[in-house]
Every structure is written in structure tokens, then in C-alpha cells.
Design an enzyme around this catalytic site. Structure first.
Site, mmCIF file in Angstrom:
data_model
loop_
_atom_site.group_PDB
_atom_site.id
_atom_site.type_symbol
_atom_site.label_atom_id
_atom_site.label_comp_id
_atom_site.label_asym_id
_atom_site.label_seq_id
_atom_site.Cartn_x
_atom_site.Cartn_y
_atom_site.Cartn_z
ATOM 1 N N ASP A 131 -9.940 -10.584 43.861
ATOM 2 C CA ASP A 131 -11.774 -10.103 43.680
ATOM 3 C C ASP A 131 -12.011 -10.073 44.851
ATOM 4 O O ASP A 131 -11.695 -9.532 46.114
ATOM 5 C CB ASP A 131 -12.221 -12.268 43.525
ATOM 6 N N ASP A 177 -7.865 -16.896 36.014
ATOM 7 C CA ASP A 177 -7.717 -17.912 37.084
ATOM 8 C C ASP A 177 -8.915 -19.032 37.349
ATOM 9 O O ASP A 177 -9.967 -19.291 36.699
ATOM 10 C CB ASP A 177 -8.102 -17.111 38.271
#
Length: 376
Positions: free
Chosen positions: A92, A271
Site C-alpha cells: 500500500d 486484503d
């Protein structure tokens, strides 16, 4: 990176595919365990490989940048070598921290100033810096820098934020083209669709992202407190537009029921911290529903956590024993439940894949979703 679709479900947008990366093949649909700071909490890499059989895990740019620091990761030869993991990694960009650290950051066009949650030190992230950091981390899939808007979010704010995210994406793409990866394998950039819960903004953002021709596309800014019906509605809008021949990643989602409903809408990758975070608080996901193992009703229940899951941890240890471990605050309790929950999530998406391939996905999903959501 290549994406190959093996089977499409005839009754929904669900599909079974494979993402081919420099560190191996990811079979989709897939759930990715979250390893924010270079570790999936409470889980040994050997267990990720041999018990859970995770095709890919996540790291977080912001947190790894602060600790251990990008120079150390770079000296180690990248995050794969640093943590002894030879399968794919996704990072991320830090965009989620723009949302989650709202009291410790200031946004402007150039980038975001963060105050470290560790020592209060100041750190300025630009789209270009986010790309540089992720290249040094060495993730196979790196995320564009974006702003994840909160819920609720006023329309005008959501629109301004989305436009800025688009401008940041173009800066990420341009910077990505300027330099090669550092470790001898391909890294691909994933743009992120934003727009809060506004259909016209989501449509506009999806069209913008689709026009950039990326190898993978993500949907952000959902699962931040909005009703599940809104999340599904926005996902539906976006997956109608994003290219069918590229993987679609729904960020930060979610519960087992969320996964199945979103797979039906055409999502390939997920996720979420939910399986491990809830495991540490005694919440266990099973094929019959959700258990709070701390409840007294399990004190003399000597049945296994979930005999249907097919892994030793879930069939070997009883509910009574695991409850005892939580009562005495033994770390093993959280380890067992974390391993169980991640195994459950991974087996769920793999069963979804099998059902897509044999043409029974929608009926299976519709029968299972109510069961998965009940508390027992």
C-alpha cells in the site's frame, strides 16, 4: 505481469484466473494476508507457506518507511529477502494512512505531511516519493498514492479529492516510467478508483483509471464505515467499467460474506486485517458462523474449532482449550485463532474458485452467505 482468465461464471461477473509475477503465480480470486510492518501478526513465514499457503502478502509503505527504514530494507536486497519470503508482495502506498491518520497529517496538492505516530517527527510524502519508496521496498505490485476519503464524506469534498487522486496518479505513472526496478524483476503500478459512495464520481473515476491502461486496477475508499449495500453498489458500478482482462483489487475488504458477494461482482483480489485483528480478540470464523471464543458457553465444549476446514490447527484444538488460553492471556491462543482465521479466509476464496470453475458458484454463495454472517 500477466493476467489470464481460466473460467468465467455464467450467472455473475465472477471469474477464476491467474496473475503471473516475478515471484510466482497468484491464483484468483485471492485473499491477501496483511503484513503491515514486514510480518503477518502472530504467523510464522513457514505457516504462511505450508499451512495457509498464501500466494501473496501485503506490506505498508508508510510503516516500513518509519521502521525499519527504507535504507535497511534496500541494504538487505529488498523486502522479500529482509523477511525471508520468496512469493509475491503488494505494498500500500500510504494513501490509507491519509485517511487513518487524519489527526496527524496535512494534505496539499504537492503531497501529504505526516506527523509520525511513533515520535511526532515530520515526513512529507509526494506521489513521486511513494513510488521511490515502494521501488526500494521491492514489492511486485505497488499502489498509486491517493487519498482515501472518510465516510460520511460531502459530495464536493469527495469530488475534489478524486480529482487530486487522478492528478497524483498521472504523477505516479510518469515517475514510474523514469526508472527501472532495483532487484531484477518487474514491478507494476496499480491505480486506485475513488469517489466515496457517489455513483457519478465512481463512474468518472473508473473511466479515468481504465483509460490509463494499467496491468491491475484497484478500488479504494470503501469498507470505511459505509453500509455494505453501498459498498456493493459502488463496486458494481466500477466493475462494469474497469477492463475485464485486468485483475480488480478491492482494498481493505472484508468479512467472508463481503468477499463472496464482491467476487460475484467481478473482484479478483482482497486484503483485510479483519481475520488476524479479530482473532486476537477471540472472534473465530467458521463454516457455521462466527464464534466469540471468550464466551462461557465454550468452556466445556470439546469439539474442534472447525473440523470442516481440513487443517491441523482447526481440528486438533478444542473450543474449550482455546477459550482457556484466552482466559489466562496465553499468546498461543491468539496464534491459534489467527492461523485458523487466515486459513478459513484462504480456503473460502479457493472454494469460490472451484465453484466458479464447475459452474455452481452463485447457488453455493447464496446458500452460504447467511450462514457465514450469523453469530453462534
Amino acid at each position: 505481469m500477466k493476467f489470464e482468465i481460466a473460467t468465467k461464471d455464467p450467472e455473475s461477473r465472477a471469474r477464476a484466473g491467474s496473475i503471473i509475477t516475478g515471484h510466482g503465480v497468484i491464483e484468483t480470486p485471492i485473499f491477501m494476508p496483511v503484513g503491515t510492518i514486514g510480518t503477518v501478526k502472530g504467523i510464522h513465514q513457514r505457516e504462511l507457506e505450508d499451512v495457509i499457503n498464501a500466494d501473496i502478502i501485503l506490506g505498508n509503505t508508510y510503516h516500513l518507511y518509519l521502521r525499519p527504514g527504507i535504507d535497511i530494507i534496500n541494504k538487505a536486497g529488498g523486502l522479500h529477502k529482509f523477511i525471508s519470503w520468496d512469493r509475491p508482495i503488494l505494498t500500500d502506498s500510504g494513501g490509507y494512512q491519509v485517511y487513518s491518520l487524519s489527526n496527524n497529517r496535512k494534505i496539499k496538492e504537492e503531497g501529504v505531511m505526516f506527523s509520525s505516530h511513533i515520535d511526532g517527527s515530520k515526513h512529507f510524502f509526494t506521489p513521486e516519493k511513494a513510488i521511490d519508496i515502494q521501488k526500494k521496498i521491492g514489492a511486485d505490485i505497488i499502489m498509486a498514492f491517493d487519498e482515501c476519503t472518510p465516510y460520511p464524506c460531502a459530495y464536493d469534498y469527495a469530488k475534489r479529492s478524486m480529482k487530486m487522486t487522478h492528478r497524483w496518479l498521472d504523477r505516479c505513472l510518469e515517475h514510474m516510467r523514469k526508472s527501472d526496478g532495483l532487484y531484477g524483476y518487474e514491478q507494476c503500478l496499480a491505480p486506485i478508483v475513488q469517489g466515496s459512495v457517489y455513483k457519478d464520481l465512481r463512474k468518472e473515476s473508473a473511466e479515468f483509471i481504465a483509460s490509463r491502461g494499467a496491468d491491475i486496477n484497484a478500488i479504494g475508499g470503501l469498507s470505511v464505515g459505509e453500509p455494505h449495500e453501498d459498498m456493493y453498489a459502488m463496486t458494481d458500478v466500477v466493475t462494469e467499467i474497469l477492463p475485464e482482462d485486468k485483475p480488480r483489487y478491492l482494498m481493505g475488504v472484508g468479512t467472508p460474506a463481503n468477499l463472496l458477494e464482491s467476487i460475484a461482482l467481478g473482484i479478483d483480489m482482497f486484503d483485510c486485517v479483519l481475520p488476524t485483528r479479530n482473532a486476537r480478540h477471540g472472534l473465530i470464523y467458521t463454516s457455521d458462523g462466527v464464534i466469540n471464543i471468550k464466551n462461557a458457553k465454550w468452556a466445556d465444549d470439546f469439539s474442534p474449532l472447525d473440523a470442516n476446514l481440513g487443517i491441523e490447527t482447526s481440528s486438533r484444538f478444542t473450543k474449550a482449550y482455546v477459550r482457556h488460553l484466552f482466559q489466562v492471556k496465553e499468546l498461543l491462543g491468539a496464534q491459534i485463532t489467527s492461523l485458523h482465521n487466515l486459513s478459513f479466509f484462504l480456503q473460502l476464496v479457493r472454494e469460490a474458485r472451484r465453484r466458479i470453475q464447475d459452474g455452481t458458484f452463485v447457488n453455493w454463495k447464496n446458500n452460504l452467505v447467511p450462514k457465514l454472517s450469523q453469530r453462534i
